[in-house]
Design an enzyme around this catalytic site. Structure first.
Site, short mmCIF file in Angstrom:
data_model
loop_
_atom_site.label_atom_id
_atom_site.label_comp_id
_atom_site.label_asym_id
_atom_site.label_seq_id
_atom_site.Cartn_x
_atom_site.Cartn_y
_atom_site.Cartn_z
N ASP A 1 0.82 -1.21 0.00
CA ASP A 1 0.00 0.00 0.00
C ASP A 1 0.85 1.26 0.00
O ASP A 1 0.49 2.27 -0.63
CB ASP A 1 -0.92 0.02 1.23
CG ASP A 1 -2.05 -0.98 1.13
OD1 ASP A 1 -2.42 -1.33 -0.01
OD2 ASP A 1 -2.55 -1.41 2.18
N TYR B 1 -12.12 -1.65 -4.86
CA TYR B 1 -12.64 -0.33 -4.51
C TYR B 1 -13.62 0.14 -5.59
O TYR B 1 -13.48 -0.18 -6.77
CB TYR B 1 -11.51 0.68 -4.39
CG TYR B 1 -10.70 0.59 -3.12
CD1 TYR B 1 -10.75 -0.52 -2.29
CD2 TYR B 1 -9.86 1.64 -2.74
CE1 TYR B 1 -10.01 -0.59 -1.14
CE2 TYR B 1 -9.11 1.58 -1.58
CZ TYR B 1 -9.18 0.46 -0.79
OH TYR B 1 -8.44 0.40 0.37
#
Length: 465
Positions: free
Chosen positions: A148, A408
């Site tokens: 990330d 997402y």
């Protein structure tokens, strides 16, 4: 509105119109005339004329020209405001951006390895943003592309419809979390990077880096991963800072022309709020559907009043739980603020408004799987209050089947000439694990026409090739 852009043009005038002198050589000139009626104040200055003739004694020069200087005042573009949505009653598949279908390309044509894509629109164009690992596929830098946060990640964009390749992409700033929005005059770009314990928000307005905001909980300061929202020159950005498995209280930054002018501290159910997808319910209210990664599978729902700059958060009351993982719909008992079980973990969710003259539609997306990031469905509720309405949302169709990845999702609006088109975008991740590349495609569905949502989206990518 007073214009701030002034451009001065000097025109050479003759009695017949506008005279443009094009010097072909040191001694020749050609005259071009056009009939243009100009109604501007001006001032006359003495002209300068140079003659170069072989037999100057036989030439009589008569000067009948003058220099006339005029100032054109060009008004600034207007600030943007939310408008009524364009007509329509259903969403249809609008576009697929699947960069790694072109994965055999090398060099500048190679697709970038990206994640967390989102789209933001100005009056004239939409941009497709993402966070890249500063690597392409094919290539030799796959290691770490599942992380990330690292020192290589950057916020990039391409014009919507372009493939985010090395050649097409604009690199805006180093960032492992990002947002962007257009105020009607210029783009505001947001990037977050730095160590987990002391991350920094950076703001860029146009081409200038303009402001920063420091970590307030020293635990991965981060932002929306979708578009911020602007009205009348003021842009509102959601941020949060805190544990992924505990308290993480969000704030909103009010930004004008790239500079933070106010902090907004929400009240209400504030234990954990992150990765909000926000939009305008009206010219007065921004609403956000957010992620609680710690306590519940219900979405925290924000109402922000842009007239008072106050915000309140409560959980959505619907029995259609929108996070992943989640329990069975309707299984959480008690009042609307009850967390229920299976609240650990989560995913960013799509949310967009359909503003109509007599009612408002709120469109949401969620994964088809209750436990995995697979598939994506569309839901809608007209009118009502997400804080208090406990009924199930209406199912509107399947955008991504259970066989395809649905990670997402986010909302955005495309600016038509007289109305705004609501859309939802879906991140479809190619999850290669830690041993190979890890990247994403983007599916886009927009409000258009009537009937039923007809077709789902596939990436068409085989990572084994």
């Amino acid at each position: 509105m007073l214009p701030s852009t002034i451009q001065t043009l000097t025109l050479f005038l003759t009695s017949g119109g506008v005279l443009l002198s094009l010097y072909v050589s040191a001694s020749l000139s050609y005259l071009l005339y056009s009939d243009i009626l100009l109604k501007f104040s001006s001032k006359i200055t003495a002209p300068t004329m140079t003659l170069d003739c072989a037999n100057a004694s036989n030439v009589q020069a008569v000067n009948r020209s003058a220099t006339k200087e005029m100032t054109f005042l060009l008004p600034e573009p207007e600030w943007t405001y939310p408008r009524l949505s364009c007509q329509g009653s259903t969403f249809q598949k609008a576009l697929l951006i699947s960069p790694h279908r072109f994965g055999e390309a090398r060099g500048n044509s190679a697709p970038l390895i990206i994640r967390e894509p989102f789209i933001a629109c100005g009056p004239k164009e939409c941009k497709h943003f993402a966070l890249t690992h500063y690597a392409a596929q094919p290539g030799g830098y796959y290691n770490g592309t599942r992380e990330d946060r690292n020192k290589l990640r950057h916020l990039i964009s391409v014009k919507l419809g372009k493939i985010p390749t090395v050649e097409n992409s604009i690199f805006h700033m180093a960032a492992w979390s990002g947002s962007a929005c257009h105020d009607g005059r210029e783009w505001t770009y947001i990037g977050v990077d730095g160590p987990d314990s002391n991350a920094l928000i950076k703001i860029k307005y146009g081409e200038a880096y303009t402001d920063t905001y420091h970590s307030y909980a020293n635990n991965i300061l981060r932002t929306q991963e979708s578009a911020c929202n602007c009205i009348g020159g003021d842009c509102y950005l959601m941020i949060t800072d805190g544990s992924a498995s505990g308290i993480s209280k969000c704030r909103f930054l009010k930004i004008r022309e790239g500079r933070i002018i106010k902090e907004i501290f929400p009240t209400g159910r504030v234990e954990h709020t992150e990765e909000c997808t926000c939009g305008f319910a009206s010219n007065k209210t921004i609403e956000c559907a957010c992620r609680d990664n710690s306590y519940t599978a219900k979405r925290p729902f924000v109402k922000l009043n842009v007239e008072t700059d106050t915000a309140e958060i409560r959980l959505m009351c619907t029995e259609t739980y929108l996070d992943t993982p989640r329990p069975d719909d309707g299984s959480i008992t008690g009042p609307c603020e009850s967390n229920g079980d299976k609240g650990r973990g989560g995913i960013k969710g799509g949310f967009v408004h359909q503003r109509m003259a007599s009612k408002i539609g709120r469109w949401y997306s969620r994964t088809m799987s209750k436990t995995e990031r697979m598939g994506m469905e569309l839901y809608v509720r007209y009118d009502g209050d997400p804080w208090t309405d406990s009924d199930a949302l209406a199912h509107s169709g399947v955008m991504v089947s259970m066989k395809e990845p649905g990670w997402y999702s986010f909302g955005f609006e495309i600016k038509d000439k007289k109305c705004d088109v609501p859309c939802i975008g879906i991140e479809m991740v190619h999850d290669g694990g830690k041993k190979t590349w890890h990247s994403a495609a983007t599916a886009i569905y927009c409000l258009m026409g009537s009937g039923q949502l007809l077709w789902d989206t596939v990436t068409g990518v085989d990572m084994a090739l």
